[in-house]
Design a protein around this motif. Structure first.
Motif, PDB file in Angstrom:
ATOM      1  N   ALA A  80      -9.196  46.702  23.832  1.00  0.00           N
ATOM      2  CA  ALA A  80      -8.725  48.045  24.202  1.00  0.00           C
ATOM      3  C   ALA A  80      -8.153  48.799  23.018  1.00  0.00           C
ATOM      4  CB  ALA A  80      -7.683  47.937  25.317  1.00  0.00           C
ATOM      5  N   ASP A  81      -7.588  48.086  22.043  1.00  0.00           N
ATOM      6  CA  ASP A  81      -7.043  48.738  20.847  1.00  0.00           C
ATOM      7  C   ASP A  81      -8.130  49.102  19.844  1.00  0.00           C
ATOM      8  OD1 ASP A  81      -4.373  48.991  21.432  1.00  0.00           O
ATOM      9  OD2 ASP A  81      -3.811  47.039  20.600  1.00  0.00           O
ATOM     10  N   GLN A  82      -9.338  48.600  20.029  1.00  0.00           N
ATOM     11  CA  GLN A  82     -10.403  48.821  19.043  1.00  0.00           C
ATOM     12  C   GLN A  82     -11.480  49.790  19.515  1.00  0.00           C
ATOM     13  OE1 GLN A  82     -12.022  45.017  17.894  1.00  0.00           O
ATOM     14  NE2 GLN A  82     -10.201  44.414  16.744  1.00  0.00           N
ATOM     15  N   VAL A  83     -11.514  50.108  20.809  1.00  0.00           N
ATOM     16  CA  VAL A  83     -12.593  50.926  21.355  1.00  0.00           C
ATOM     17  C   VAL A  83     -12.034  52.234  21.895  1.00  0.00           C
ATOM     18  CG1 VAL A  83     -13.922  48.869  21.963  1.00  0.00           C
ATOM     19  CG2 VAL A  83     -12.404  49.895  23.663  1.00  0.00           C
ATOM     20  N   ASP A 132      -7.339  47.762  32.744  1.00  0.00           N
ATOM     21  CA  ASP A 132      -5.909  48.053  32.844  1.00  0.00           C
ATOM     22  C   ASP A 132      -5.275  48.254  31.473  1.00  0.00           C
ATOM     23  OD1 ASP A 132      -6.104  47.924  35.555  1.00  0.00           O
ATOM     24  OD2 ASP A 132      -4.890  46.123  35.810  1.00  0.00           O
ATOM     25  N   ASN A 133      -5.654  47.425  30.498  1.00  0.00           N
ATOM     26  CA  ASN A 133      -5.097  47.595  29.159  1.00  0.00           C
ATOM     27  C   ASN A 133      -5.571  48.901  28.526  1.00  0.00           C
ATOM     28  OD1 ASN A 133      -3.548  45.165  28.932  1.00  0.00           O
ATOM     29  ND2 ASN A 133      -5.460  44.029  28.755  1.00  0.00           N
ATOM     30  N   ALA A 134      -6.817  49.260  28.770  1.00  0.00           N
ATOM     31  CA  ALA A 134      -7.322  50.532  28.257  1.00  0.00           C
ATOM     32  C   ALA A 134      -6.613  51.704  28.926  1.00  0.00           C
ATOM     33  CB  ALA A 134      -8.832  50.627  28.482  1.00  0.00           C
ATOM     34  N   ALA A 135      -6.357  51.604  30.231  1.00  0.00           N
ATOM     35  CA  ALA A 135      -5.682  52.682  30.951  1.00  0.00           C
ATOM     36  C   ALA A 135      -4.248  52.867  30.450  1.00  0.00           C
ATOM     37  CB  ALA A 135      -5.681  52.393  32.448  1.00  0.00           C
ATOM     38  N   GLU A 352       1.927  52.817  18.808  1.00  0.00           N
ATOM     39  CA  GLU A 352       0.715  53.355  19.420  1.00  0.00           C
ATOM     40  C   GLU A 352      -0.522  52.509  19.118  1.00  0.00           C
ATOM     41  OE1 GLU A 352      -1.404  57.280  18.256  1.00  0.00           O
ATOM     42  OE2 GLU A 352       0.006  57.790  19.853  1.00  0.00           O
ATOM     43  N   ALA A 353      -0.670  52.068  17.865  1.00  0.00           N
ATOM     44  CA  ALA A 353      -1.867  51.332  17.475  1.00  0.00           C
ATOM     45  C   ALA A 353      -1.917  49.926  18.067  1.00  0.00           C
ATOM     46  CB  ALA A 353      -1.959  51.242  15.956  1.00  0.00           C
ATOM     47  N   MET A 354      -0.791  49.450  18.641  1.00  0.00           N
ATOM     48  CA  MET A 354      -0.739  48.094  19.200  1.00  0.00           C
ATOM     49  C   MET A 354      -0.489  48.099  20.698  1.00  0.00           C
ATOM     50  SD  MET A 354       1.485  46.081  16.282  1.00  0.00           S
ATOM     51  CE  MET A 354       1.133  44.504  17.048  1.00  0.00           C
ATOM     52  N   LEU A 355      -0.549  49.262  21.328  1.00  0.00           N
ATOM     53  CA  LEU A 355      -0.172  49.355  22.738  1.00  0.00           C
ATOM     54  C   LEU A 355      -1.058  48.499  23.624  1.00  0.00           C
ATOM     55  CD1 LEU A 355       1.491  50.468  25.001  1.00  0.00           C
ATOM     56  CD2 LEU A 355       0.199  52.619  24.881  1.00  0.00           C
TER      57      LEU A 355
END
Length: 426
Positions: A80-83, A132-135, A352-355
């Motif tokens: 989710a942090d990469q896409v 869920d992680n992407a959301a 933000e980059a690790m959320l």
């Protein structure tokens, strides 16, 4: 009670984004998806109860619905942090819609079995680990961070209004028409939600370049270290982990408690779940007022944990339908206050980059005991009677609430993490 200027600004920020369409589309997607979730969540336990009378097998369906978080939750956060989170969300919903469509055909053909229910629960949750992680990571790109508490409250309240007050009453009507119909509608809601998310015009947040030689394993490890290094999030995560063992026992055996302990039929089951939904809506409307009245986020979390413990004791000892429905309504109200604060704390304290990775680590640890809790609930029902899962859940939720006491005393969670992210005043 009057809101503070920060609260008013946060609510206004959400309103502006609703008018501009971004948050409105995300809200609509969440509401539509929740409608389908309630239909499936109502119909699936009833179908499981028809296919088997063994409480352990019924509990295993719930356990399979949580187990993928242990296997794939951290991986989902790293991805989710990469896409582009928006694309990931709509693609996952398309896949889930196709899975539900296939399951619908199996139910309609009379080919459903308990094994198929287990496989479906596992597959849907495996996809949910990415969704869920992407959301969680997408919402701060749609609304300002100072508006996150209001945005999360609106999302959760809207989901419950649509799910419980529309999906809840409609579910038994659809089940009466045909056992496959609720699942067919659920499949359609996944596809509608996918279209709404795909229509968002939100790009992926800016991220620093990935270090050379970086791997998913290293990315995952960074998320775990960041979670563990934040005292407030670490303490909250461990508290939720213990409480979720109890929640697994309650969720897995709720249909057993209602139908076998209370002696209520399908109507009683819908009444109890609808009461729970009404409470969750009320909780979403009262979050800011509750926190202001109690004073402090972690103090509020402690109070609502104690409230949930008390009402579960009532639910497991008073053998009457309407007191049980009222108890679960209060349980749902306290639960929404908890969920809004928990989600907002993660979003505001994480860089933000690790959320996505921190959110995944939080979810994975906190959900880790839920499958075991589901099996514990089944074993308790067999050994001590159909009301015992509620009492087991009460003990574990109470213990989880007590774990927050050091954070309440320290006043942790009221200031920003390393000065990076400002906190709004509730």
């Amino acid at each position: 009670m009057a809101r503070t200027a920060a609260e008013a600004g946060g609510a206004a920020g959400v309103g502006a984004f609703v008018r501009r369409g971004g948050f409105g589309r995300l809200w609509s997607a969440a509401a539509v998806s929740r409608f389908g979730d309630v239909l499936r969540g109502t119909a699936l336990p009833l179908l499981a109860h028809i296919l088997t009378s063994d409480p352990l097998l019924i509990a295993l369906v719930t356990a399979c619905g949580f187990a993928p978080w242990l296997l794939f939750g951290l991986l989902g956060g790293a991805i989710a942090d990469q896409v582009d989170q928006r694309r990931a969300m709509w693609a996952v919903d398309v896949l889930r819609g196709l899975l539900m469509g296939g399951f619908t055909l199996a139910v309609a053909a009379g080919a459903a079995c308990i094994g198929l229910l287990l496989a479906l629960s596992f597959a849907l949750t495996t996809l949910q680990t990415l969704f869920d992680n992407a959301a969680t990571a997408l919402l701060p790109t749609v609304v300002p961070r100072e508006s996150l508490t209001s945005a999360n409250a609106r999302l959760m309240t809207g989901q419950e209004v649509v799910g419980r007050f529309v999906g809840g009453p409609v579910a038994p009507l659809l089940i009466g028409v045909g056992a496959a119909l609720p699942f067919a509608v659920d499949a359609a809601t996944y596809l509608i939600a996918a279209a709404l998310v795909a229509s968002l015009r939100t790009g992926a947040p800016p991220r620093p370049p990935a270090p050379s030689g970086g791997t998913l394993r290293r990315e995952i490890a960074e998320g775990i270290r960041a979670l563990w290094g934040d005292r407030a999030l670490r303490g909250l995560c461990l508290s939720v982990a213990l409480a979720n063992v109890g929640m697994g026992a309650l969720i897995a055996e709720l249909v057993v408690v209602v139908k076998d302990w209370l002696g209520a039929g399908d109507f009683g089951y819908v009444a109890v779940t609808t009461g729970y939904g009404a409470g969750t809506v009320l909780g979403g409307l009262l979050v800011g007022h509750v926190v202001a009245a109690v004073g402090g986020r972690f103090r509020t979390l402690l109070v609502v944990g104690v409230v949930q413990t008390a009402v579960l004791v009532v639910f497991g000892t008073v053998r009457a339908l309407w007191p049980a429905a009222l108890a679960l309504a209060l349980f749902g109200c306290a639960g929404t206050v908890w969920n809004v604060l928990e989600t907002t704390l993660v979003q505001q304290r994480a860089p933000e980059a690790m959320l996505g990775r921190i959110s995944a680590a939080f979810r994975t640890v906190s959900i880790a005991g839920t499958p075991a809790g589901a099996l514990l609930g089944g074993a308790a029902a067999v050994a001590w009677g159909p009301n015992s899962p509620a009492l087991v859940a009460a003990v574990l939720l109470g213990a989880g609430a007590v774990m927050l006491t050091p954070l309440v005393r320290a006043g942790d969670g009221t200031s920003s993490r390393r000065g990076q992210i400002p906190h709004t005043t509730l």
